[in-house]
Scaffold this motif. Structure first.
Motif, PDB file in Angstrom:
ATOM      1  N   GLN A 105       0.835  -1.190   0.000  1.00 44.60           N
ATOM      2  CA  GLN A 105       0.000   0.000   0.000  1.00 44.60           C
ATOM      3  C   GLN A 105       0.877   1.250   0.000  1.00 44.60           C
ATOM      4  N   THR A 130      -3.986   9.147  -4.321  1.00 42.87           N
ATOM      5  CA  THR A 130      -5.412   9.454  -4.399  1.00 42.87           C
ATOM      6  C   THR A 130      -6.192   8.147  -4.322  1.00 42.87           C
ATOM      7  N   ALA A 131      -7.486   8.219  -4.547  1.00 46.38           N
ATOM      8  CA  ALA A 131      -8.308   7.013  -4.481  1.00 46.38           C
ATOM      9  C   ALA A 131      -7.902   5.996  -5.539  1.00 46.38           C
ATOM     10  N   THR A 132      -7.398   6.475  -6.672  1.00 43.13           N
ATOM     11  CA  THR A 132      -7.086   5.557  -7.769  1.00 43.13           C
ATOM     12  C   THR A 132      -5.654   5.666  -8.279  1.00 43.13           C
ATOM     13  N   LYS A 133      -4.941   6.725  -7.906  1.00 38.60           N
ATOM     14  CA  LYS A 133      -3.630   6.966  -8.481  1.00 38.60           C
ATOM     15  C   LYS A 133      -2.531   7.023  -7.425  1.00 38.60           C
ATOM     16  N   SER A 158       2.627   9.479 -12.877  1.00 36.64           N
ATOM     17  CA  SER A 158       1.379   9.056 -12.251  1.00 36.64           C
ATOM     18  C   SER A 158       0.999   7.680 -12.781  1.00 36.64           C
ATOM     19  N   ASP A 160      -1.834   4.162 -12.210  1.00 32.58           N
ATOM     20  CA  ASP A 160      -2.988   3.551 -11.571  1.00 32.58           C
ATOM     21  C   ASP A 160      -2.470   2.723 -10.386  1.00 32.58           C
ATOM     22  N   LYS A 161      -3.176   2.783  -9.290  1.00 28.98           N
ATOM     23  CA  LYS A 161      -2.722   2.056  -8.098  1.00 28.98           C
ATOM     24  C   LYS A 161      -2.630   0.550  -8.345  1.00 28.98           C
ATOM     25  N   LYS A 162      -3.372   0.057  -9.328  1.00 28.11           N
ATOM     26  CA  LYS A 162      -3.361  -1.366  -9.640  1.00 28.11           C
ATOM     27  C   LYS A 162      -2.395  -1.701 -10.783  1.00 28.11           C
ATOM     28  N   TYR A 163      -1.553  -0.757 -11.153  1.00 26.19           N
ATOM     29  CA  TYR A 163      -0.597  -0.964 -12.243  1.00 26.19           C
ATOM     30  C   TYR A 163       0.258  -2.200 -11.935  1.00 26.19           C
TER      31      TYR A 163
END
Length: 287
Positions: A105, A130-133, A158, A160-163
């Motif tokens: 995380q 952020t919530a997604t990035k 930047s 995506d958090k799921k990258y």
């Protein structure tokens, strides 16, 4: 954001736009002598701090290490990075894991590691989540989308958090950073405060003497200026620089006399000329 984390991120961002060099020259200039030979000021400084000469080698990890050094000094930087500065991404991952500071995380100030499917191969510093990035700043990358290793510059990115290329995050133990108390004059909120270094707190509702001059600070710790101030039954004038005035002052076209302690004189005063004809009175100065 914690001031310690902000300090790191601000320092990292100061290098945005830096380009690697084609030779071992003009290493501190952001754009001069730009090339693709991996010569950087970060590798030069990394050698100073570790003894390892890795000039002309990929430098994303050396950028991260040296930004930590620039922010907190060598000893603290080593502790925050899990035990030592690192120039090889898998080493950084192992250090954070061994220190129990590895996470999937992100958080601001974390060290991000990317994978090529075999090992960690690129790294940077998280600047915002952020919530997604997850937003980062990285050395030896480019502004192109996605992870770019060996890209030649310092860029903000930047993802995506799921990258899927994100391997994980090293979380520095910020408790290892000694909190620095503010000290002395600080310009804040449109005015000035004076902080006591032993407490890190500003002077409030009190006088404080600095450089032989007296200043008054209100309940918010702000220096008071350009005003008459009543204190314990006496009137004092605080000038445009905030310093308490003594002697003769002219305010709004009127002439006032203040004694040696800055108190406005309200009783009748007799002025006596000296042998040279100059007016003098023992309670006054600068006449």
């Amino acid at each position: 954001m914690d001031n310690t984390v902000k300090k790191l991120i601000d320092q990292a961002k100061q290098w945005t736009g830096y380009l690697e060099k084609k030779s071992n020259a003009q290493l501190d200039h952001f754009t001069a002598n730009a090339g693709s030979s991996n010569y950087t000021c970060f590798a030069r400084d990394y050698k100073v701090h570790t003894g390892l000469n890795l000039q002309a080698q990929p430098w994303c990890a050396m950028y991260v290490s040296e930004v930590f050094v620039q922010s907190f000094g060598v000893n603290t930087a080593c502790k925050l990075l899990g035990g030592a500065l690192y120039h090889y991404c898998p080493t950084g991952v192992n250090q954070f894991k061994k220190a129990g500071r590895w996470s999937t995380q992100p958080e601001p100030g974390a060290v991000i590691f990317f994978t090529n499917g075999v090992r960690a191969y690129h790294t940077g510093i998280v600047t915002e989540v952020t919530a997604t990035k997850v937003k980062t700043i990285e050395g030896n990358t480019s502004g192109a989308s996605g992870v770019v290793e060996n890209g030649g510059g310092v860029c903000e990115k930047s993802y995506d958090k799921k990258y899927t290329r994100i391997l994980g995050y090293g979380l520095p133990d910020w408790g290892l950073v000694k909190k620095e108390n503010k000290s002395g004059w600080q310009q804040e909120e449109g005015g000035w405060r004076f902080y006591l270094g032993d407490t890190g707190q500003p002077v409030r509702n009190d006088w404080y003497q600095d450089g032989g001059k007296w200043y008054w600070f209100d309940g918010a710790g702000m220096m008071v200026k350009d005003v008459w101030y009543e204190y314990k039954g006496h009137w004092y004038y605080l000038g445009s620089d905030g310093a308490m005035k003594k002697g003769q002052v002219t305010v709004d076209g009127k002439w006032y006399v203040l004694d040696n302690e800055g108190r406005m004189i309200t009783e009748p005063v007799t002025l006596t000329p000296d042998k040279n004809g100059a007016l003098e009175w023992p309670g006054l100065i600068n006449m």
